[in-house]
Design an enzyme around this catalytic site. Structure first.
Site, PDB file in Angstrom:
ATOM      1  N   TYR A 143       0.823  -1.206   0.000  1.00  0.00           N
ATOM      2  CA  TYR A 143       0.000   0.000   0.000  1.00  0.00           C
ATOM      3  C   TYR A 143       0.861   1.262   0.000  1.00  0.00           C
ATOM      4  CZ  TYR A 143      -3.548   3.347   1.606  1.00  0.00           C
ATOM      5  OH  TYR A 143      -4.391   4.433   1.729  1.00  0.00           O
ATOM      6  N   LYS A 170       1.109   4.123  -2.909  1.00  0.00           N
ATOM      7  CA  LYS A 170       0.715   5.501  -2.628  1.00  0.00           C
ATOM      8  C   LYS A 170       1.888   6.467  -2.815  1.00  0.00           C
ATOM      9  CE  LYS A 170      -3.672   5.127  -1.740  1.00  0.00           C
ATOM     10  NZ  LYS A 170      -4.653   5.647  -2.727  1.00  0.00           N
TER      11      LYS A 170
END
Length: 267
Positions: free
Chosen positions: A164, A168
């Site tokens: 993640y 990002k």
């Protein structure tokens, strides 16, 4: 008046992941600031509720239930906006996510999937929107605007966030690169979100021990409200943010490390 700079009256926005949480709050906030919106997510019932809030604000909503991990479905939202409203001025790339996992449990496919869902989908929609954003900017309404929703864990390091956080971080730098490519007629910015009280954090906000841990690890001492993220979206999408591009606005309560310890032990 200065508040007029935050108006987007008569403009049209596409918001992904708009069935709940930050996406829903952003869609409603843009409507309250004057925009009509195309909203998309997987769950039709959730979108219908958001559409009612948009209509209560005096604007129109077009609901597009879709699995936005499908790149064609995501890109098609730009066409839908123009077909339904005749223009497209604002894109909010909010859809994204990846489950936390320990390092050894994070397989290459988890990184590939996280990159696709958080970066490739945003690029597909943005690329499809570019011709329409250029037209909107040329009609005197100002520059087209893209707002990407990234995360504080794209900037700060903690265990469990490998896929993640990497995705990002990529979306944050994508924002800078896209802004350079599309200037001066389209502005591209991002918001790096900290812990906000959305359904994704429901297990935290409803557990006193977890919530206290998170709040104590946040300089401002509390969890964020989706409306605070939505306000930043309006700022970056509106003439108030007209001299800003290629920037990542940190709306994270002041954290410099993840404020939720997942309890992953040493190897």
């Amino acid at each position: 008046m200065i508040l007029d700079l935050f108006r987007v009256t008569g403009r049209v926005a596409v918001v992904t992941g708009a069935g709940r949480g930050i996406g829903a709050a952003a869609a409603v906030a843009l409507a309250e600031a004057g925009a009509d919106v195309v909203i998309s997510a997987r769950t039709a019932d959730q979108l219908a509720g958001v559409a009612r809030q948009v209509e209560a604000a005096g604007r129109k909503a077009v609901v597009v239930p879709a699995d936005l991990s499908d790149l064609d479905a995501a890109a098609g939202l730009a066409t839908t906006a123009v077909e339904e409203f005749g223009r497209l001025d604002i894109v909010v790339n909010n859809v994204g996510g990846a489950m936390p996992r320990p390092f050894q449990a994070t397989k290459p496919r988890h990184l590939v999937n996280a990159f696709n869902f958080n970066v490739a989908v945003a690029h597909g929609l943005t690329q499809a929107a570019v011709p329409h954003l250029l037209t909107a900017g040329a009609d005197g309404a100002g520059t087209g605007a893209v707002v990407n929703i990234t995360s504080a864990v794209g900037r700060v390091a903690g265990r469990g966030y490998l896929a993640y956080g990497t995705a990002k971080a990529a979306l944050a730098h994508y924002t800078r690169l896209a802004a350079a490519d599309l200037a001066p007629r389209i502005r591209v910015n991002a918001i790096a979100v900290g812990a906000a009280a959305t359904s994704a954090l429901e297990i935290v906000v409803t557990d006193d021990n977890l919530r206290t841990q998170l709040e104590r690890a946040t300089p401002l001492g509390r969890i964020g409200d989706p409306a605070e993220i939505a306000a930043a979206v309006v700022f970056l999408a509106s003439p108030a943010g007209g001299y800003i591009t290629g920037k990542v606005l940190e709306v994270d309560g002041g954290i410099e490390r993840p404020n939720l310890d997942l309890g992953i032990p040493d190897l």
